[in-house]
Design a protein around this motif. Structure first.
Motif, short mmCIF file in Angstrom:
data_model
loop_
_atom_site.label_atom_id
_atom_site.label_comp_id
_atom_site.label_asym_id
_atom_site.label_seq_id
_atom_site.Cartn_x
_atom_site.Cartn_y
_atom_site.Cartn_z
N SER A 242 35.98 33.99 31.79
CA SER A 242 35.70 35.21 32.52
C SER A 242 36.82 35.41 33.53
O SER A 242 37.25 34.44 34.19
N ILE A 243 37.29 36.62 33.68
CA ILE A 243 38.45 36.91 34.52
C ILE A 243 38.05 37.92 35.59
O ILE A 243 37.29 38.87 35.32
N GLY A 244 38.56 37.71 36.78
CA GLY A 244 38.27 38.63 37.87
C GLY A 244 39.50 38.96 38.68
O GLY A 244 40.56 38.35 38.52
N TRP A 245 39.34 39.96 39.55
CA TRP A 245 40.34 40.33 40.54
C TRP A 245 39.69 40.31 41.91
O TRP A 245 38.58 40.85 42.08
N PHE A 246 40.37 39.69 42.85
CA PHE A 246 40.00 39.74 44.26
C PHE A 246 41.18 40.34 45.02
O PHE A 246 42.30 40.39 44.52
N ARG A 247 40.92 40.78 46.23
CA ARG A 247 42.00 41.27 47.09
C ARG A 247 41.75 40.81 48.52
O ARG A 247 40.63 40.54 48.92
N ALA B 242 35.41 42.14 37.64
CA ALA B 242 35.44 41.00 36.75
C ALA B 242 35.02 41.42 35.36
O ALA B 242 34.30 42.42 35.19
N ILE B 243 35.48 40.64 34.36
CA ILE B 243 35.17 40.95 32.98
C ILE B 243 34.88 39.66 32.23
O ILE B 243 35.55 38.65 32.40
N SER B 244 33.82 39.70 31.43
CA SER B 244 33.49 38.58 30.56
C SER B 244 33.67 39.03 29.12
O SER B 244 34.34 40.04 28.88
N ASP C 58 37.42 31.86 35.29
CA ASP C 58 36.29 30.94 35.28
C ASP C 58 36.02 30.56 33.82
O ASP C 58 35.74 31.44 33.00
N PRO C 59 36.08 29.26 33.48
CA PRO C 59 35.88 28.86 32.08
C PRO C 59 34.42 28.89 31.63
O PRO C 59 34.14 28.67 30.46
N ARG C 60 33.53 29.14 32.55
CA ARG C 60 32.11 29.16 32.19
C ARG C 60 31.67 30.57 31.82
O ARG C 60 32.22 31.55 32.30
N PRO D 156 33.80 34.08 45.14
CA PRO D 156 35.12 33.47 44.89
C PRO D 156 35.03 31.99 44.52
O PRO D 156 35.89 31.50 43.78
N SER D 157 34.00 31.29 44.98
CA SER D 157 33.89 29.86 44.68
C SER D 157 33.58 29.62 43.20
O SER D 157 33.71 28.49 42.72
N GLN D 158 33.18 30.64 42.49
CA GLN D 158 32.89 30.53 41.06
C GLN D 158 34.15 30.30 40.25
O GLN D 158 34.10 29.68 39.18
N TYR D 159 35.28 30.76 40.74
CA TYR D 159 36.50 30.80 39.94
C TYR D 159 37.39 29.59 40.21
O TYR D 159 37.77 29.34 41.35
N ASP D 160 37.71 28.87 39.14
CA ASP D 160 38.47 27.64 39.26
C ASP D 160 39.97 27.88 39.40
O ASP D 160 40.67 27.05 39.97
N TYR D 161 40.45 28.98 38.83
CA TYR D 161 41.89 29.21 38.77
C TYR D 161 42.25 30.52 39.46
O TYR D 161 41.60 31.54 39.24
N TRP D 162 43.32 30.45 40.26
CA TRP D 162 43.79 31.60 41.02
C TRP D 162 45.29 31.75 40.81
O TRP D 162 46.03 30.76 40.81
#
Length: 122
Positions: free
Chosen positions: A33-38, A50-52, A97-99, A106-112
């Motif tokens: 799952s991929i997201g954008w933060f700012r 975010a998109i799954s 997020d690989p799940r 934001p804590s959900q996402y492992d990679y930034w």
């Protein structure tokens, strides 16, 4: 493990459109799952979209203006931003997020990624 690289940020005028790109290296984005933060100066990081595999979610202030999409064949995720406003200014981060879940924590996402600067002038 996946390495994310954002691009496309620049200075634009209010009302303009801009597309951000997130390229992935090291693993296929199909699994994530991929997201954008700012993050604006002096403010906390803010969820944008975010998109799954099967759904998308958006922060209320960008609904109807921003569109997140993915091209699994190119290992790339896009954030199309229309009708930009000065309050959209900030550093935009791509996250993964690989799940099999989707959300704005934001804590959900492992990679930034390292981020790309978007500045919207009035």
């Amino acid at each position: 493990q996946v390495n994310l690289v954002e691009s496309g940020g620049r200075v634009v005028q209010a009302g303009d459109s801009l597309t951000l790109t997130c390229d992935a290296n090291g693993d296929t984005l199909r699994r994530y799952s991929i997201g954008w933060f700012r993050q604006a100066p002096g403010k906390d990081r803010e969820f944008v979209a975010a998109i799954s595999w099967i759904t998308t979610v958006y922060e209320d202030s960008v609904k109807g203006r921003f569109t997140i999409s993915r091209d699994n064949a190119k290992n790339t995720v896009y954030l199309q931003m229309n009708s930009l406003k000065p309050e959209d200014t900030g550093v935009y981060y791509c996250v993964a997020d690989p799940r099999p879940r989707i959300g704005g924590n934001p804590s959900q996402y492992d990679y930034w990624g390292q981020g790309t600067q978007v500045t919207v002038s009035s």
